[in-house]
Design an enzyme around this catalytic site. Structure first.
Site, PDB file in Angstrom:
ATOM      1  N   GLU A 117       0.782  -1.225   0.000  1.00  0.00           N
ATOM      2  CA  GLU A 117       0.000   0.000   0.000  1.00  0.00           C
ATOM      3  C   GLU A 117       0.824   1.289   0.000  1.00  0.00           C
ATOM      4  OE1 GLU A 117      -3.234   0.210  -0.304  1.00  0.00           O
ATOM      5  OE2 GLU A 117      -3.599  -1.953  -0.256  1.00  0.00           O
TER       6      GLU A 117
ATOM      7  N   SER B 249     -31.189 -28.840  50.912  1.00  0.00           N
ATOM      8  CA  SER B 249     -30.308 -29.459  51.908  1.00  0.00           C
ATOM      9  C   SER B 249     -28.832 -29.160  51.690  1.00  0.00           C
ATOM     10  CB  SER B 249     -30.509 -30.981  51.903  1.00  0.00           C
ATOM     11  OG  SER B 249     -31.813 -31.312  52.330  1.00  0.00           O
TER      12      SER B 249
END
Length: 653
Positions: free
Chosen positions: A79, A336
């Site tokens: 680029e 429990s």
């Protein structure tokens, strides 16, 4: 005259510089689009989950440190070859683009530098000469504010990758399922090419065009400049294209939302990615065997570091609003499941010891008359057996001696405070789950039990562990934990101490376990709190807990070796006749007597005076109706020939 010309020559640059500064202050670059989504990482820095940026855009912050050096070299070569040397604008490239435009009568190349591209990504505009002039100005501004690597970071964060994907980190996850640091040359080239024309080069829609663009980056621009050999380049060009977009990482979504609320771009967590993925799969699979509209939550933590390794906030059978609920934080009745801590407190206070004989017979506490789950009674049992069998009468009797307020205060000290209705105070039903708690709090409680009585908050984010506080004597905690060690019904990992719980009406099913390294908890229920048909912790949650421990590495040693279990009054494999106990005196006319056994290898056979008692051979109990007063010998045999017996007397009315 010369003096005036000299002053003018010196003043013009200063004037231009002043004008530039004024324009820069008046029109600063807009950086709002840099606001990324958020990432939650596991304990090793791997991506657990990502959350999108505003507008549903998958944009993740990406710095040059997040990508391989080869990708940076490939990008610059493809680029902007002079990126490291120009001031943001490349006059040579602009001149070449202008000449091509004049000759062709159309735009052939834009002459944009990576800095200009970053400026355009920050402020997208139509491709016009005016826009190009603004890009030039913005590029100079960016170069004045950021260094070259930071400018590359802007490009890497904003480069379009197709659809609602922005940035190479998001593109890498969506197209390859990996972060950019783990991409090969072909994959890097595809992402660079995709940023040029994301709509036309999407590999799932236009694979041929995407391949050609990728190969062009590798061959004509990126290859030699990036230091690739011809062999490497040809190999990269032969790589397959991704044919579908992958979903973004979304493990532990409830935790991700919780941690992302802090606003940090990347938040580390204590979770373990492979273990979290396996636990979520386990929860989802478990739904097939559960009643409709059920949900499953799972928590696993390290006993040493007191850090969560797994937190499944809720797996649901149907998508909908319920999926947003974090059920690991929902307040539900534990049934429990509080009993082990209650027994540990009794052991510490000297009220009972594991081998102490407790009575499981009908008993009333003022206007409160608790019953066992099966509405039967076991008679005389040891405290360790009463805990394993989860008998209600002995637990309530122990709480009556300890005191509900003291018990509630101890639970709060561990990090598991009981949640009661406004104005209510702790009372005896607390022993059986008569209060609210959460999965996270219960796992914290069991961590204290498995950690030798030392309580510490469980953490979701890394850091120094806070100081622990001793809430139980080590001996008492170890004795209670030892009493819980028993095989999983149907098989499973050995050496696990586990306990189940079922709330009133079957609304919540729980199972918790501890080994030498981990503590784990499972909750099963419905998000709206409605009952589950036939729900118990044993038949719904415990199988999931067993499979969860199977996911974990085996502990280096059992936390409660057999000799410790025997010391605590536990002999998991020995056949025992729990009821009636030796020398029991039963009343004639009281109805059927439930014969109950523990341990041994099923199927069991019950006999009275040598005569078999009809019962389901897979069960550990049988119903016997005494024929009248007298003395009787009750015997139970297991499949391996072990026997246990008791002489009992039936007394005339």
């Amino acid at each position: 005259m010369r003096r005036r010309l000299l002053l003018a020559a010196l003043g013009l640059p200063l004037l231009l510089a002043a004008a530039g500064l004024a324009l820069d202050r008046a029109f600063p670059p807009h950086l709002a689009r840099l606001a990324p989504g958020q990432e939650v990482l596991d304990r090793d820095g791997r991506i657990l989950s990502v959350l999108p940026a505003r507008g549903g855009i998958w944009r993740l912050a990406t710095a040059t440190e997040d990508v391989p050096p080869d990708l940076v070299a490939l990008l610059v070569a493809a680029e902007d070859r002079r990126f490291w040397h120009h001031p943001g604008v490349d006059p040579i490239a602009l001149a070449r683009a202008a000449m091509q435009w004049i000759r062709a009568g159309r735009v052939v190349s834009g002459g944009s530098t990576l800095t200009m591209q970053a400026a355009r990504l920050l402020e997208p505009r139509p491709r016009t000469l005016r826009s190009k002039a603004i890009e030039v100005f913005r590029a100079l501004q960016l170069e004045a504010r950021f260094n070259k690597r930071e400018i590359l970071g802007i490009w890497l964060t904003l480069a379009p990758q197709g659809g609602n994907l922005e940035g190479l980190r998001a593109g890498s996850l969506a197209w390859f399922g990996r972060p950019p640091a783990r991409l090969d040359a072909a994959e890097q080239a595809l992402l660079i090419a995709l940023a040029r024309r994301p709509g036309a080069l999407r590999p799932d829609r236009h694979p041929d065009a995407a391949r050609a663009a990728r190969d062009a980056v590798l061959a004509s621009r990126g290859g030699p400049a990036a230091g690739m050999s011809a062999i490497d380049r040809d190999f990269a060009m032969a790589s397959a294209m991704p044919l579908r977009r992958l979903p973004m990482p979304r493990l532990a979504p409830h935790v991700a939302r919780e941690l992302a609320a802090g606003g940090v771009v990347r938040t580390p967590s204590t979770l373990d990615l492979p273990l979290q993925r396996a636990a979520e799969a386990l929860a989802a699979e478990s739904l097939h065997d559960l009643p409709e509209r059920s949900a499953v939550a799972i928590a696993i933590a390290s006993l040493d570091s007191r850090e969560f390794r797994v937190l499944v906030g809720g797996a649901f059978g149907e998508e909908g609003r319920a999926g947003a609920l974090d059920l690991s934080r929902a307040i539900r009745s534990p049934g429990s499941a509080l009993k082990p801590f209650l027994y540990a407190m009794a052991f510490e206070a000297g009220i009972a010891q594991p081998q102490s004989v407790l009575s499981d017979l009908p008993l009333r506490f003022a206007n409160y008359a608790p019953e066992n789950f099966d509405r039967g009674f076991a008679g005389q049992v040891t405290a360790a057996e009463a805990l394993r069998l989860s008998l209600n009468l002995p637990a309530v009797a122990l709480l009556d001696r300890i005191g509900p307020l003291r018990f509630a205060a101890a639970l709060k000290a561990t990090g598991a405070p009981v949640h009661l209705p406004p104005g209510a105070t702790p009372s005896l039903p607390l022993a059986l789950g008569g209060a609210g708690t959460t999965l996270r709090e219960m796992v914290t409680l069991y961590a204290a039990l498995g950690g030798g009585g030392v309580a510490q908050p469980l953490r979701l984010t890394p850091g120094e562990a806070g100081p622990g506080s001793r809430v139980l004597e080590a001996r008492a905690a170890q004795q209670a934990a030892a009493a819980l060690v028993q095989p999983f019904p149907g098989g499973g990992p050995a050496g696990i101490g586990w306990k189940t719980g079922t709330s009133w009406g079957g609304r919540d099913a729980w199972a918790f376990g501890i080994d030498g390294r981990h503590v784990a908890g499972v909750w099963v229920g419905r998000p709206d709190g409605t009952p589950l048909p036939g729900a118990t912790g044993r038949n719904l949650a415990l199988p999931i807990l067993s499979r969860a421990f199977a996911l974990l590495p085996a502990a280096p040693r059992e936390p409660l070796p057999r000799r410790a279990a025997i010391t605590a009054g536990v002999a998991p494999d020995r056949l025992r006749l729990l009821f009636p106990p030796p020398g029991a005196v039963l009343a004639e006319g009281a109805g059927s007597v439930t014969l109950r056994a523990m341990g041994g290898q099923r199927p069991l056979t019950f006999l009275v005076d040598g005569q078999p008692v009809a019962h389901e051979r897979a069960r550990r109990e049988a119903s016997w109706l005494p024929p009248g007063p007298g003395f009787f010998r009750v015997t139970v045999l297991d499949a391996e020939g072990q026997a246990a017996r008791a002489e009992v007397r039936v007394r005339a009315e």
